[in-house]
Each structure stands twice: as structure tokens, then as C-alpha cells.
Design a protein around this motif. Sequence first.
Motif, PDB file in Angstrom:
ATOM      1  N   ASP A 226      -1.423   5.320 -19.086  1.00  0.00           N
ATOM      2  CA  ASP A 226      -1.046   6.650 -19.621  1.00  0.00           C
ATOM      3  C   ASP A 226      -0.786   6.300 -21.236  1.00  0.00           C
ATOM      4  OD1 ASP A 226      -1.702   7.940 -17.376  1.00  0.00           O
ATOM      5  OD2 ASP A 226       0.334   8.201 -16.682  1.00  0.00           O
ATOM      6  N   LEU A 227      -0.011   5.385 -21.596  1.00  0.00           N
ATOM      7  CA  LEU A 227       0.467   4.955 -22.794  1.00  0.00           C
ATOM      8  C   LEU A 227      -0.691   4.543 -23.753  1.00  0.00           C
ATOM      9  CD1 LEU A 227       3.735   3.675 -22.433  1.00  0.00           C
ATOM     10  CD2 LEU A 227       3.475   5.709 -23.724  1.00  0.00           C
TER      11      LEU A 227
ATOM     12  N   THR B 186       3.065  11.651 -21.876  1.00  0.00           N
ATOM     13  CA  THR B 186       2.187  12.399 -21.224  1.00  0.00           C
ATOM     14  C   THR B 186       1.460  11.728 -20.037  1.00  0.00           C
ATOM     15  OG1 THR B 186       1.904  13.851 -23.119  1.00  0.00           O
ATOM     16  CG2 THR B 186       0.304  14.482 -21.308  1.00  0.00           C
ATOM     17  N   GLU B 187       1.951  11.978 -19.009  1.00  0.00           N
ATOM     18  CA  GLU B 187       1.417  11.322 -17.730  1.00  0.00           C
ATOM     19  C   GLU B 187       0.419  12.032 -17.057  1.00  0.00           C
ATOM     20  OE1 GLU B 187       4.274   9.601 -15.032  1.00  0.00           O
ATOM     21  OE2 GLU B 187       5.914  10.586 -16.097  1.00  0.00           O
ATOM     22  N   SER B 188      -0.655  11.056 -16.660  1.00  0.00           N
ATOM     23  CA  SER B 188      -1.697  11.620 -15.730  1.00  0.00           C
ATOM     24  C   SER B 188      -1.323  12.249 -14.585  1.00  0.00           C
ATOM     25  CB  SER B 188      -2.879  10.532 -15.322  1.00  0.00           C
ATOM     26  OG  SER B 188      -1.931   9.421 -14.793  1.00  0.00           O
ATOM     27  N   PRO B 189      -1.743  13.532 -14.168  1.00  0.00           N
ATOM     28  CA  PRO B 189      -1.219  14.282 -13.088  1.00  0.00           C
ATOM     29  C   PRO B 189      -1.771  13.442 -11.728  1.00  0.00           C
ATOM     30  CG  PRO B 189      -3.281  15.292 -13.803  1.00  0.00           C
ATOM     31  CD  PRO B 189      -2.907  14.122 -14.780  1.00  0.00           C
ATOM     32  N   PRO B 190      -0.783  13.542 -10.652  1.00  0.00           N
ATOM     33  CA  PRO B 190      -1.330  13.103  -9.269  1.00  0.00           C
ATOM     34  C   PRO B 190      -2.720  13.856  -8.932  1.00  0.00           C
ATOM     35  CG  PRO B 190       0.581  14.545  -9.208  1.00  0.00           C
ATOM     36  CD  PRO B 190       0.419  14.395 -10.772  1.00  0.00           C
ATOM     37  N   GLN B 191      -3.416  13.191  -7.788  1.00  0.00           N
ATOM     38  CA  GLN B 191      -4.371  13.784  -7.286  1.00  0.00           C
ATOM     39  C   GLN B 191      -4.126  15.043  -6.527  1.00  0.00           C
ATOM     40  OE1 GLN B 191      -6.148  11.430  -4.350  1.00  0.00           O
ATOM     41  NE2 GLN B 191      -8.235  12.113  -4.433  1.00  0.00           N
ATOM     42  N   ALA B 192      -4.925  15.993  -6.699  1.00  0.00           N
ATOM     43  CA  ALA B 192      -4.710  17.626  -6.310  1.00  0.00           C
ATOM     44  C   ALA B 192      -4.443  17.607  -4.973  1.00  0.00           C
ATOM     45  CB  ALA B 192      -5.958  18.267  -6.592  1.00  0.00           C
ATOM     46  N   GLU B 193      -3.771  18.226  -4.250  1.00  0.00           N
ATOM     47  CA  GLU B 193      -3.395  18.378  -2.858  1.00  0.00           C
ATOM     48  C   GLU B 193      -4.490  18.562  -2.142  1.00  0.00           C
ATOM     49  OE1 GLU B 193      -0.612  17.876   0.113  1.00  0.00           O
ATOM     50  OE2 GLU B 193      -0.202  18.041  -1.871  1.00  0.00           O
ATOM     51  N   ASP B 194      -5.458  19.280  -2.226  1.00  0.00           N
ATOM     52  CA  ASP B 194      -6.631  19.806  -1.538  1.00  0.00           C
ATOM     53  C   ASP B 194      -7.793  18.429  -1.517  1.00  0.00           C
ATOM     54  OD1 ASP B 194      -7.436  19.950  -4.245  1.00  0.00           O
ATOM     55  OD2 ASP B 194      -8.293  21.739  -3.705  1.00  0.00           O
TER      56      ASP B 194
ATOM     57  N   SER C 152      -9.132   5.468 -12.230  1.00  0.00           N
ATOM     58  CA  SER C 152      -8.658   6.925 -12.510  1.00  0.00           C
ATOM     59  C   SER C 152      -7.089   6.727 -12.468  1.00  0.00           C
ATOM     60  CB  SER C 152      -8.923   7.908 -11.697  1.00  0.00           C
ATOM     61  OG  SER C 152     -10.427   8.066 -11.607  1.00  0.00           O
ATOM     62  N   GLY C 153      -6.384   7.574 -13.421  1.00  0.00           N
ATOM     63  CA  GLY C 153      -4.913   7.670 -13.532  1.00  0.00           C
ATOM     64  C   GLY C 153      -4.129   7.765 -12.169  1.00  0.00           C
ATOM     65  N   PHE C 154      -4.376   8.782 -11.318  1.00  0.00           N
ATOM     66  CA  PHE C 154      -4.049   9.042 -10.126  1.00  0.00           C
ATOM     67  C   PHE C 154      -4.281   7.807  -8.993  1.00  0.00           C
ATOM     68  CE2 PHE C 154      -8.174  10.768  -9.460  1.00  0.00           C
ATOM     69  CZ  PHE C 154      -8.674  10.436  -8.488  1.00  0.00           C
TER      70      PHE C 154
ATOM     71  N   PRO D 140       0.710  -1.194  -0.060  1.00  0.00           N
ATOM     72  CA  PRO D 140      -0.005   0.058   0.222  1.00  0.00           C
ATOM     73  C   PRO D 140       1.011   1.203   0.229  1.00  0.00           C
ATOM     74  CG  PRO D 140      -0.693  -1.447   1.541  1.00  0.00           C
ATOM     75  CD  PRO D 140       0.514  -2.019   1.069  1.00  0.00           C
ATOM     76  N   VAL D 141       1.817   1.206   0.850  1.00  0.00           N
ATOM     77  CA  VAL D 141       2.782   2.336   0.967  1.00  0.00           C
ATOM     78  C   VAL D 141       3.412   2.673  -0.518  1.00  0.00           C
ATOM     79  CG1 VAL D 141       4.646   3.587   1.947  1.00  0.00           C
ATOM     80  CG2 VAL D 141       3.250   2.292   3.289  1.00  0.00           C
ATOM     81  N   LEU D 142       3.862   1.437  -1.041  1.00  0.00           N
ATOM     82  CA  LEU D 142       4.726   1.718  -2.341  1.00  0.00           C
ATOM     83  C   LEU D 142       3.767   1.905  -3.454  1.00  0.00           C
ATOM     84  CD1 LEU D 142       6.742  -1.740  -1.937  1.00  0.00           C
ATOM     85  CD2 LEU D 142       7.794   0.712  -1.427  1.00  0.00           C
ATOM     86  N   GLY D 143       2.487   1.589  -3.233  1.00  0.00           N
ATOM     87  CA  GLY D 143       1.573   2.067  -4.466  1.00  0.00           C
ATOM     88  C   GLY D 143       1.257   3.490  -4.396  1.00  0.00           C
ATOM     89  N   HIS D 144       1.213   4.157  -3.150  1.00  0.00           N
ATOM     90  CA  HIS D 144       0.940   5.464  -2.899  1.00  0.00           C
ATOM     91  C   HIS D 144       2.203   6.394  -3.430  1.00  0.00           C
ATOM     92  CE1 HIS D 144      -0.231   8.881   0.141  1.00  0.00           C
ATOM     93  NE2 HIS D 144      -0.534   8.836  -0.952  1.00  0.00           N
ATOM     94  N   ILE D 145       3.227   5.793  -3.194  1.00  0.00           N
ATOM     95  CA  ILE D 145       4.528   6.542  -3.600  1.00  0.00           C
ATOM     96  C   ILE D 145       4.197   6.543  -5.274  1.00  0.00           C
ATOM     97  CG2 ILE D 145       6.797   6.400  -4.096  1.00  0.00           C
ATOM     98  CD1 ILE D 145       7.109   5.268  -1.360  1.00  0.00           C
ATOM     99  N   ALA D 146       4.123   5.599  -5.920  1.00  0.00           N
ATOM    100  CA  ALA D 146       3.937   5.433  -7.344  1.00  0.00           C
ATOM    101  C   ALA D 146       3.030   6.292  -7.785  1.00  0.00           C
ATOM    102  CB  ALA D 146       3.500   4.051  -7.737  1.00  0.00           C
ATOM    103  N   ASP D 147       1.961   6.635  -7.008  1.00  0.00           N
ATOM    104  CA  ASP D 147       0.920   7.753  -7.545  1.00  0.00           C
ATOM    105  C   ASP D 147       1.185   9.123  -7.240  1.00  0.00           C
ATOM    106  OD1 ASP D 147      -0.685   5.940  -8.602  1.00  0.00           O
ATOM    107  OD2 ASP D 147      -1.874   5.446  -6.883  1.00  0.00           O
TER     108      ASP D 147
END
Length: 415
Positions: A139-140, A201-209, A347-349, A74-81
Motif C-alpha cells: 500500500d505504501l 491510505t490502506e487498500s480496503p478489504p474485500q467487499a462482504e458480498d 490485489s491489496g485485499f 492461512p488463518v493469520l493471513g485471513h485476519i491480516a486481510d
Amino acid sequence: MAQDQPAPKAWHRRRPLAWGHAGFPRLTAAWVFSNLADSTLFLVLAIWVKDLTGSDAAAAVTFGLLGLPAILAPVLGHIADRVSRRRLLAVSNFAVGVVVLGLLLVDRAEQLWIVYTVTVLYATIAYLTAAAQSGLVRDLLPDAALASGNGLLATIDQGFRLVAPLIGAGLYVALGPHAVAALSAGAFGLAALLLATLRITESPPQAEDERGTWWTESWAGFRHLGRTAPLGRLTVLLAVGFGATGIVNAAIFPYIDQGLGLPTSALAVLVSVQGVGALLAGATAAWAIGRLGEVRMVAVGTLVLAAAAMLLLVTALPAAVVAMFLAGCSVTWIIVAFTTLRQRLTSGFLQGRTAAATNLALTVPQTGAVLVAAALVTAVDYRWLMLATAVGLLLTALAAPWRYARPTDASPAPD
């Protein structure tokens, strides 16, 4: 808006659809080099530990250490996102190449701790890159090319599982373990170079807010799988099904020895047959998914895997060969179909976290089943264990959502 996959031509008449999309051939080339390194190193690590120490237990610990980082999924997947997956893959492949070079320092049993440390670090990075690559593939490729891309990558993976251990073992015998370490490090380095120059062109990470706490977000992949039909149901069913297959991993030795009357070394031949089946399944996965859809492909694959387990109740070599071939086909079909469905509905993020959640959900039950079956195999006739596997897989296949209709709007479910 994504659309249904077009009806594909015969699988042997055209190149993979994914190949025509910019960036995917380069990603595939990187996958070739990283798989060469992985498959070569995987078996040689345990052989080396056995030769260094003379201990079967010490060699077995190596395999346990390779699976240990799954708890960090779970932690490694979070880093990847949270970061650029392309950069993460490039840096990770370079880093693991440097880590593997640490094996060049080992030449006696007292340095076993170095081998174990390298093994844990190597396995941890492998789980991280698996999560990141799932998102990069998404993304590809558009929806219509996902099955094709996943099938091609699975074919390469299975192909190297067949030939790379032989290459590694041959190099180990001819030139020693340091040569294997150098080959693997070089292959990881080439993969890193290819990934560093990949244009995407990578999908953006989830917005901070929109993010929660680190702990909450680390488990978002599990929540998404549970809330998204039919991913939640299929994940539970596959956890049960793959757990059942773990029983075979322990029961296969008495099956070969007592049932077939063959030496344990015959397992190598049967595993090769399984690999041939996996290669064929990888090559035909996109074609089959185009006709059945991902969900029915998972169900059909599980049913075929149940048939393979039933054949292992027959103590005859031809039955064993057919069973292993079907097992290779079915597992690859299941993985490619479920991976494609999961990527398409996520979703990408969230790609990294759902990939990591899937790995954990399937690995833990299988590992647990192996440990339980290993404890039972000396007290229970192996045929009962094989029967339990077959029944578990059959029930899993029957419980699958066979009537699930793929929606025309295949947009990812919101989380």
C-alpha cells in the motif's frame, strides 16, 4: 496502471527509491526496532532454557515451538486481510511486548512452561505481523519502488541477524535474561508507537458480498498463487529448492567436524560470513531486479545457491567460506525478488493471505527435509546429502521460467 521499473543507477550511487515515499521511512524505523527485539530474543530463549534445565532437548524444543504456529498461517493471513493492517501491526507489537514481559516471572526450572508459552505466543504474533506487513508495504509503495523497499527491509533484517544475537548474548551474560526480556519488550513498544502514528491510505478489504466462507477465504492465498502465472510455478519450485536447503541444516555439522576437521563452534563464523553475503544482496537486490526482472532474479539466485551447495562438497575452509557467502547472497536475492513479484501481482485485499501461504509453502518442506536428513545423517555419508542438495537446487534452477517476459501491464491478477 503500473509500469516497468526504470533502469536503475548503479546500486551504490543513490539512496533506496522507496525512501522517498511518504510513510516508508517510519515503517522502516518500526522494522528496525521490531527486528532488534526479534533477533535479540530468538537465540537467548534457547540459551535460557538450556541454562534453566541443563537439557539440550528442552532447548531444542524452543526452536520447534518457534516454527509451530506456521500451521496457522492461512488463518493469520485471513485476519491480516480483514482489518486495518496498520492498527493490527501496532496492536500486535504492543501485545507481544506485554507477552515478553511475562519472562520476568521466570527464575527457576519449574517455570519452564512460562518460557514455552511466551515462545508460542511470540511466534504466533510474528507470523501475523509478517502477513500484515507485506500488505502495508504494497500500500505504501508503487511497483517501481517495491524491489527497493523489500531490499532495504531485507538488509536491515540480515544486519540484525548478525549483530543482535551478539548483543543479546552479551546482555544475557552481563545482566541476565530479564534484561534481555526488558530490552525486547521496550523495542516492541517503540515499534508499536511508530506504527500507530504511521499515515497511510490502506487498500480496503474485500467487499462482504464477495467473500466466501471463513474456511474458503482462509485458503484464498494458495488459490491465488496457483492460478497466477508465474507465481504458482515459482512457489512449487522454491518449495522444492528450500526443502533441499533443509538437508544442509542437518549435514552441516558432520561437514564441519569430519570434512573440515574443525570444532562445531566454527559454524558461528561461517554463519557470520553468510550474513555478510545477505547484507550485500539486500543492498543490491533492487539494482539486480531492475536489470533481470523478478523471475530471472529468482532463477539466478537459485543457480547461485546450487553452486554454493556444490562447493560444500569440497572439504577445504576457503571453499566453505565462499559457499556460505554465496548462500547468503542467493537466498536474499530469491526472497526479495519473489516477494516483490508476489506483491505486484496480488490485489491489496489478498496480500496477507498470499504472504502467509508463501511462508507455509516454503517452511513446511524445509522443516520436513531437516527432520528426514537428521534421521539419515548418522547412517549416510554427509557428502551424499550435500550432493542431493546441490542436484535438487540445480534442477530447480533449470526448471524456472527463464524466458518469462514481464508484461507492461503489471496489474494484479483477479481472484
